[in-house]
Design a protein around this motif. Structure first.
Motif, PDB file in Angstrom:
ATOM      1  N   PHE A 108       0.846  -1.204   0.000  1.00 12.29           N
ATOM      2  CA  PHE A 108       0.000   0.000   0.000  1.00 12.29           C
ATOM      3  C   PHE A 108       0.881   1.255   0.000  1.00 12.29           C
ATOM      4  N   GLN A 124      -9.510   5.246  -7.171  1.00  6.34           N
ATOM      5  CA  GLN A 124      -9.349   4.145  -6.200  1.00  6.34           C
ATOM      6  C   GLN A 124      -8.394   3.095  -6.768  1.00  6.34           C
ATOM      7  N   THR A 127      -7.514  -0.675  -5.056  1.00 10.87           N
ATOM      8  CA  THR A 127      -8.268  -1.913  -5.261  1.00 10.87           C
ATOM      9  C   THR A 127      -7.717  -2.681  -6.450  1.00 10.87           C
ATOM     10  N   ARG A 219     -17.126  -3.914   8.781  1.00 10.63           N
ATOM     11  CA  ARG A 219     -16.213  -4.433   7.768  1.00 10.63           C
ATOM     12  C   ARG A 219     -14.832  -4.592   8.403  1.00 10.63           C
ATOM     13  N   CYS A 222      -8.849  -3.424   5.230  1.00 10.36           N
ATOM     14  CA  CYS A 222      -7.865  -2.468   5.724  1.00 10.36           C
ATOM     15  C   CYS A 222      -8.525  -1.142   6.084  1.00 10.36           C
ATOM     16  N   LEU A 223      -7.828  -0.375   6.925  1.00 14.68           N
ATOM     17  CA  LEU A 223      -8.295   0.976   7.241  1.00 14.68           C
ATOM     18  C   LEU A 223      -8.421   1.687   5.898  1.00 14.68           C
TER      19      LEU A 223
HETATM   20  S1  SF4 Z   1     -10.312  -1.517   1.503  1.00 11.48           S
HETATM   21 FE1  SF4 Z   1      -8.121  -0.953   1.129  1.00 11.48          FE
HETATM   22  S2  SF4 Z   1      -7.724  -1.572  -0.978  1.00 11.48           S
HETATM   23 FE2  SF4 Z   1      -9.959  -1.508  -0.742  1.00 11.48          FE
HETATM   24  S3  SF4 Z   1     -10.577   0.580  -1.379  1.00 11.48           S
HETATM   25 FE3  SF4 Z   1     -10.244   0.646   0.819  1.00 11.48          FE
HETATM   26  S4  SF4 Z   1      -8.103   1.320   1.062  1.00 11.48           S
HETATM   27 FE4  SF4 Z   1      -8.352   0.598  -1.057  1.00 11.48          FE
END
Ligand code: SF4
Length: 316
Positions: A108, A124, A127, A219, A222-223
């Protein structure tokens, strides 16, 4: 040619239920399980993935993007091209200090350094770069061995406003089964399940849900740059070290940005003062306020950080 069922795991309830379903329908030998690590996940989720391996009797393959191949060309670009574009010397020196240290190995963070910014709702890229790309690469490697792959994804219509409003009737958003091409197919078997069905699948197979749900989170990824007020508040209250880490990342990514102002969450308005208005600590303060953002929420402050407050009714 064999059919291989590849289940994308996240450590969340939906992908766990999807894995249970794949095992139930096709058995262990026909299934593979893969987790894409962003390097920004909660430690409880990492532990939970190991727990799932023993609870389900499976092996989960971890995949992580390695950005070394584009790190050094980016360093060269900053060193050789920025001076010709009028970027001040002190900005170039500051950015090169970060690049000369080499990749951090945290996907990241390395991605954000290379892009000189954090992702946003409109961009984004995390992802795609950190989840979709490494999992697709994994699936293609299975196909390269002469297999057909069904990519099992724990997506539910109920989870997203867009899926609820667009998919129903219009077919615009997401479907249960579609062909990607080249031997790859997407399969979303729990598209119409409710969250109760998801936890029922856990119960029937004697699999504990990710413990983060028992802390009131809805959920466990990740943050996230898309986190709302409540979620930011939950991270700040129980997992302050994650907020501290993101603050460090804001320093590092700001050091490679021309404006020295990269914030994890969006800070609309003038870019030059973004960190004063939208740095992670400002967002944490904002998350303590009631609607409108000015007044502190006293009730929220009184809540015990260790209280069990699952949003899914798992506390009973
Ligand atoms: S969960 Fe993580 S990878 Fe997915 S949109 Fe959020 S920050 Fe990005």
């Amino acid at each position: 040619m064999s059919l291989v069922h590849v289940v994308s795991m996240s450590g969340g309830k939906d992908s766990t239920a999807t894995a249970i379903l794949a095992l139930e329908q096709h058995g262990k030998d026909a299934c593979r399980f893969v987790f894409a690590d962003t390097g920004n996940e909660h430690e409880v989720t990492y532990e939970y993935l190991h727990y799932l391996e023993s609870a389900l009797g499976i092996a989960i393959d971890w995949v992580r993007r390695d950005f070394s191949d584009i790190w050094w060309p980016r360093r060269d670009y900053v060193r050789d091209v920025w001076p010709t574009k009028g970027v001040p010397d002190e900005v170039i020196v500051r950015a090169l200090e970060v690049f000369e240290r080499g990749p951090t190995g945290i996907p990241f963070l390395d991605l954000c350094i290379i892009k000189a910014r954090f992702p946003s709702r409109m961009a984004q890229f995390c992802t795609h770069e950190l989840k979709v790309a490494p999992i697709t690469e994994y699936q293609m490697s299975v196909i390269d061995y002469g297999n057909i792959v069904w990519s099992w994804q724990g997506v539910r219509i109920e989870e997203s406003e867009a899926r609820r409003t667009k998919f129903q009737g219009s077919g615009a958003c997401v479907v249960a089964f579609d062909e990607v091409g080249g031997g790859l197919y997407n399969y979303r078997p729990i598209l119409r399940w409710g969250w109760q069905d998801v936890f029922e699948a856990h119960r029937l197979y004697n699999v504990k849900p990710n413990p983060l749900y028992l802390q009131g989170r809805d959920r466990v990824g990740c943050l996230c740059i898309n986190s709302g007020k409540q979620e930011i508040g939950a991270w700040a209250k129980r997992d302050r070290h994650h907020i501290e880490r993101i603050a460090e990342w804001e320093d590092i990514v700001s050091a490679v940005s021309k404006r020295a102002n990269a914030t994890f969450f969006p800070a609309p308005g003038d870019n030059d003062t973004a960190r004063e208005r939208g740095g992670i600590w400002q967002k944490v303060e904002w998350a303590k306020t009631t609607r409108g953002g000015r007044q502190f929420s006293l009730l929220d402050q009184l809540e015990e950080p260790t209280a069990c407050s699952s949003a899914y009714g798992l506390c009973e």
